[in-house]
Motif scaffolding. Sequence first.
Motif: not given
Length: 362
Positions: A219-228
């Motif tokens: 879940l955390c990876g999904i959020v961080l992946a779309g940040l940029g």
Amino acid sequence: MALWPRDDAPTLDTTPEGSSYVEVTATDVDLLAESATGPALLAETDGGEAITVQVAPEHLEVIEPGDRIRVLTLPQAGGAAPYVFVDLVRGPPMALLAAVLGVLVLAVARLRGLGALAGLVVAVGGVLGFTVPALLTGGPALPVALVTASALMFVLLYLAHGVSIRTSTALLGTLGGLLATGVLAAWATGATHLNALSGEYALDLRAAAPEADLQGILLCGIVLAGLGVLNDVTITQVSAVWEIRALSPAATRRELFRGGMRIGRDHIASTVYTVAFAYLGAALPLVLLVAMSDRTLLDSLTSGEIAEEVVRTLVGSIGLVLAIPLTTAIAAALVPAPSAAPFPAATGSSTDDPDPAPTPAV
């Protein structure tokens, strides 16, 4: 501060006791020196000593004479100290790529580029210093993800774009998109029963860090992946609204929103497949394996690691699409009010033109 990990994160010992890692140069990879432990290649230490390095057969296909390799010494095994191949040394070319990127960013973007590079360093430090220990010690994944992304956005946006109402507007839009992405990711990972157990390192991570929640890490990876990409679209939309105001000082806020959304629709159309191709490229070896299987397309898309990539792409794209109208609306509300007087352009004053046209006589 409430989410800051209080316990020490678990550590994984990768170096056997009494062993060490050294870098050597491969000299002969065609001659396979058969030994009790399998094939080997010949190498030379920095001191000029010729050694034999044990190596798996598949690695011999990619190692060439002159390559720098990293080996593990095992002095406690037998009389002579054997050497075991670990990996190729990739540091120098990677450092060269980083240096080229830094020079180009500074040459083209100047002070903003310097701020962006400083923000990148802060972002990496924040993830390694807070996010990783918090997840390894069993911290709540969604709050950790949202706090990490929000804190990094405060630093990254103001460092790269300066302190202004425009930057603050983009920050508000980014935070709104992050919240939508986080809530949707939490629902999607639960509804689709994604547990990250199908990943290559899932079992190793569970054994080394039993407190870590694999589904939460996903879940955390999904959020961080779309940040940029989310940051990119919000900055673009805010800049678009400000430029429209500069060209149309008397335009109403509704007209600014409509104009910004016309640009935003094109941005949505391009960004959605940009995100999809980014994930597709990262998971290409897995896609090739799935393509060779005899399973149907639907079975492949809904199984294991493929489902994780699909959900990550869908959630990230939905967050982007929601962030564009939200950011455009905030920008239209916070941009200076309509005025009959010329609005100063965001790119600078008229002195930026080296040869301004003469004012026509009345």
